[in-house]
Design an enzyme around this catalytic site. Structure first.
Site, PDB file in Angstrom:
ATOM      1  N   HIS A  52       1.081   4.902  -2.438  1.00  0.00           N
ATOM      2  CA  HIS A  52       0.719   5.716  -3.564  1.00  0.00           C
ATOM      3  C   HIS A  52       1.922   6.200  -4.181  1.00  0.00           C
ATOM      4  O   HIS A  52       2.631   6.976  -3.491  1.00  0.00           O
ATOM      5  CB  HIS A  52      -0.377   6.632  -3.217  1.00  0.00           C
ATOM      6  CG  HIS A  52      -1.700   6.188  -2.551  1.00  0.00           C
ATOM      7  ND1 HIS A  52      -2.750   5.908  -3.368  1.00  0.00           N
ATOM      8  CD2 HIS A  52      -1.717   5.788  -1.244  1.00  0.00           C
ATOM      9  CE1 HIS A  52      -3.627   5.467  -2.320  1.00  0.00           C
ATOM     10  NE2 HIS A  52      -3.051   5.376  -1.194  1.00  0.00           N
ATOM     11  N   ASP A  72       1.753   4.212   2.860  1.00  0.00           N
ATOM     12  CA  ASP A  72       0.903   4.905   2.183  1.00  0.00           C
ATOM     13  C   ASP A  72       1.401   6.219   1.166  1.00  0.00           C
ATOM     14  O   ASP A  72       1.497   6.146   0.104  1.00  0.00           O
ATOM     15  CB  ASP A  72      -0.179   5.503   3.198  1.00  0.00           C
ATOM     16  CG  ASP A  72      -1.687   5.833   2.969  1.00  0.00           C
ATOM     17  OD1 ASP A  72      -1.746   5.522   1.508  1.00  0.00           O
ATOM     18  OD2 ASP A  72      -2.499   6.489   3.531  1.00  0.00           O
ATOM     19  N   ASP A  73       1.774   7.211   1.876  1.00  0.00           N
ATOM     20  CA  ASP A  73       2.174   8.326   1.349  1.00  0.00           C
ATOM     21  C   ASP A  73       3.408   8.835   1.792  1.00  0.00           C
ATOM     22  O   ASP A  73       3.464   9.662   2.673  1.00  0.00           O
ATOM     23  CB  ASP A  73       1.131   9.473   1.131  1.00  0.00           C
ATOM     24  CG  ASP A  73      -0.080   9.067   0.330  1.00  0.00           C
ATOM     25  OD1 ASP A  73      -0.096   8.830  -0.643  1.00  0.00           O
ATOM     26  OD2 ASP A  73      -1.126   8.697   1.070  1.00  0.00           O
ATOM     27  N   HIS A 122       0.882  -1.158   0.098  1.00  0.00           N
ATOM     28  CA  HIS A 122       0.089  -0.152   0.018  1.00  0.00           C
ATOM     29  C   HIS A 122       0.970   1.321  -0.004  1.00  0.00           C
ATOM     30  O   HIS A 122       1.297   1.706   1.053  1.00  0.00           O
ATOM     31  CB  HIS A 122      -0.901   0.019   1.089  1.00  0.00           C
ATOM     32  CG  HIS A 122      -1.969   1.048   1.329  1.00  0.00           C
ATOM     33  ND1 HIS A 122      -2.945   1.194   2.118  1.00  0.00           N
ATOM     34  CD2 HIS A 122      -1.863   2.141   0.733  1.00  0.00           C
ATOM     35  CE1 HIS A 122      -3.767   2.045   1.911  1.00  0.00           C
ATOM     36  NE2 HIS A 122      -3.132   2.876   1.253  1.00  0.00           N
ATOM     37  N   HIS A 178      -9.671   0.676  -0.936  1.00  0.00           N
ATOM     38  CA  HIS A 178      -9.669   1.568   0.481  1.00  0.00           C
ATOM     39  C   HIS A 178     -11.041   1.657   0.901  1.00  0.00           C
ATOM     40  O   HIS A 178     -12.137   1.925   0.275  1.00  0.00           O
ATOM     41  CB  HIS A 178      -9.308   2.929   0.460  1.00  0.00           C
ATOM     42  CG  HIS A 178      -7.942   3.517  -0.053  1.00  0.00           C
ATOM     43  ND1 HIS A 178      -7.201   2.762  -1.145  1.00  0.00           N
ATOM     44  CD2 HIS A 178      -6.764   4.041   0.485  1.00  0.00           C
ATOM     45  CE1 HIS A 178      -5.844   3.218  -1.031  1.00  0.00           C
ATOM     46  NE2 HIS A 178      -5.586   4.073  -0.144  1.00  0.00           N
ATOM     47  N   GLU A 236     -10.857   3.522   6.227  1.00  0.00           N
ATOM     48  CA  GLU A 236      -9.903   4.485   6.591  1.00  0.00           C
ATOM     49  C   GLU A 236     -10.544   5.510   7.669  1.00  0.00           C
ATOM     50  O   GLU A 236     -10.360   5.669   8.760  1.00  0.00           O
ATOM     51  CB  GLU A 236      -9.267   5.086   5.434  1.00  0.00           C
ATOM     52  CG  GLU A 236      -8.168   5.944   5.590  1.00  0.00           C
ATOM     53  CD  GLU A 236      -7.226   6.773   4.584  1.00  0.00           C
ATOM     54  OE1 GLU A 236      -8.234   6.690   3.654  1.00  0.00           O
ATOM     55  OE2 GLU A 236      -6.323   7.392   4.858  1.00  0.00           O
TER      56      GLU A 236
HETATM   57  N1  ADE Z   1      -4.697   8.684  -1.936  1.00  0.00           N
HETATM   58  C1  ADE Z   1      -3.340   8.808  -1.480  1.00  0.00           C
HETATM   59  N2  ADE Z   1      -3.442   8.563  -0.013  1.00  0.00           N
HETATM   60  C2  ADE Z   1      -4.618   8.153   0.042  1.00  0.00           C
HETATM   61  C3  ADE Z   1      -5.100   7.761   1.332  1.00  0.00           C
HETATM   62  N3  ADE Z   1      -4.549   7.752   2.351  1.00  0.00           N
HETATM   63  N4  ADE Z   1      -6.731   7.536   1.379  1.00  0.00           N
HETATM   64  C4  ADE Z   1      -7.317   7.680   0.112  1.00  0.00           C
HETATM   65  N5  ADE Z   1      -6.699   8.127  -0.908  1.00  0.00           N
HETATM   66  C5  ADE Z   1      -5.494   8.213  -1.188  1.00  0.00           C
HETATM   67 ZN    ZN Z   2      -3.730   4.770   0.626  1.00  0.00          ZN
END
Ligand code: ADE
Ligand code: ZN
Length: 355
Positions: free
Chosen positions: A36, A295-296, A34, A214, A217
């Site tokens: 992005h 994630d990011d 996971h 997703h 969350e």
């Molecule tokens: N796009 C990038 N990060 C995300 C996240 N945590 N939740 C939903 N969409 C995303």
């Molecule tokens: Zn994500």
């Protein structure tokens, strides 16, 4: 799909003293499921691309941009994340961003990375689908050849847009079908339930693509149920809100449905007020097939090993948990059986030699 047996055989936790746990977490082989790729774009590279592509960013400097990384919720992050992606124009930009991530992944002993990308963020600005996918794919090929990281791409539909737009995106990507292994669903969750994308996911399923989404969350357990029962996904991304629904917990445990949990993301987006209050340990101890992910990472303060180190320090998980999380990451990956078995063998050897 992940094996139903639970718990997987694990080394005795007492064999690893607490002070050596960080070293074990760093060293153990693992998969990241996971991430992005647009969320791995570091401010320095973003400014470099803005300069070379003559794109104006709404921030004066790298420091000013980093100062803006102070989020209240998912939407406050997404607004900045989409603005940051505006510097990506050429195939080489997508390559450079993906390559930078893969080098970081290699440093964290990631053997397999399943990488999300958001084509609609780019095609909406006039960037051709082929430019996006070719750049990312070339970086994945080079990583396999020179870094020893096995990487694959998952195309995500933006859920704040319509299902019709998702279908158009799928159509545009299908000539490059051999360059991505599956589809996902991301962006603003609340108000955009999985069932909005029922038909496009059914079509992707017919095409033999892997399916993830997703869910849970920020959104309610009902969204996790519909990701499972309407979209028929093979993994849930995040899913941490599932602990509010005991029947859902039972379903996830019984099916060994993987949850790709992202601790630092959940902290930075205020899903949990503190890492010590994160429910990952509860989910894992309840028999769910939890994995750790970043994630990011450029926005949330760390790549995969930082996520492991910080969540272990905050929750007091031990080497037995570490083994289960790393093993789950391989079992939940979409890699072929032989590769998964090889990586699990490396994981076992790492634990066996770590006395
Ligand atoms: N796009 C990038 N990060 C995300 C996240 N945590 N939740 C939903 N969409 C995303
Ligand atoms: Zn994500």
């Amino acid at each position: 799909m992940i094996a139903p047996a639970f718990p997987p055989s694990s080394p005795p936790a007492h064999a690893v003293p607490a002070e050596r746990l960080p070293e074990l977490l760093r060293r153990m082989p693992k998969a990241e499921l996971h991430i992005h790729i647009e969320g791995s774009l570091e401010p320095e590279l973003m400014f470099e691309m803005a300069r070379r592509n003559d794109v104006q960013l709404p921030y004066a400097s790298v420091d000013a941009l980093r100062t803006a990384y102070d989020f209240d919720n998912l939407q406050s992050f997404l607004d900045i994340y989409y603005a940051g992606a505006s510097v990506l124009l050429h195939e080489q930009d997508f390559y450079d961003m993906c390559w930078a991530y893969l080098e970081r992944a290699r440093a964290d002993n990631v053997r397999r990375a399943e990488i999300f990308f958001d084509p609609q963020t780019h095609t909406a600005r006039g960037v051709p689908m082929r430019t996006v996918i070719d750049g990312l794919h070339r970086a994945c090929e080079d990583a396999r050849a020179t870094l020893g990281v096995d990487a694959a791409l998952i195309l995500c539909f933006l859920r704040h847009l319509s299902e019709e737009e998702a279908f158009e995106t799928l159509e545009a990507a299908l000539p490059l079908r051999d360059r991505f292994i599956g589809v996902g669903l991301d962006s603003s969750e609340v108000g955009h339930p999985p069932e909005k994308f029922a038909r496009v996911f059914a079509r992707c399923r017919e095409l033999g693509l892997h399916l993830v989404a997703h869910a849970g969350e920020e959104g309610p357990p009902a969204y996790v149920w519909s990701a499972l029962d309407v979209l028929r996904v093979e993994r849930i991304d995040h899913g941490v809100q599932s602990s509010k629904d005991p029947a859902l917990m039972q379903r996830l445990a019984q099916d060994r449905m993987p949850l790709t949990v992202c601790p630092l993301s959940n902290l930075k987006l205020c899903v949990f007020p503190q890492l010590a209050q994160h429910n990952i340990r509860e989910l894992l101890d309840a028999g769910l097939a939890v994995t750790v992910n970043s994630d990011d990472p450029a926005y949330f303060g760390g790549y995969l090993n930082t996520n492991y180190l910080e969540i272990f320090a905050a929750t007091g998980m031990d080497a037995g948990h570490a083994y289960r999380l790393a093993r789950n990451s391989f079992e939940a990956s979409f890699a072929d059986e032989a590769s998964r078995a090889r990586w699990i063998g490396e994981l076992d050897a790492c634990f066996a030699s770590f006395a």
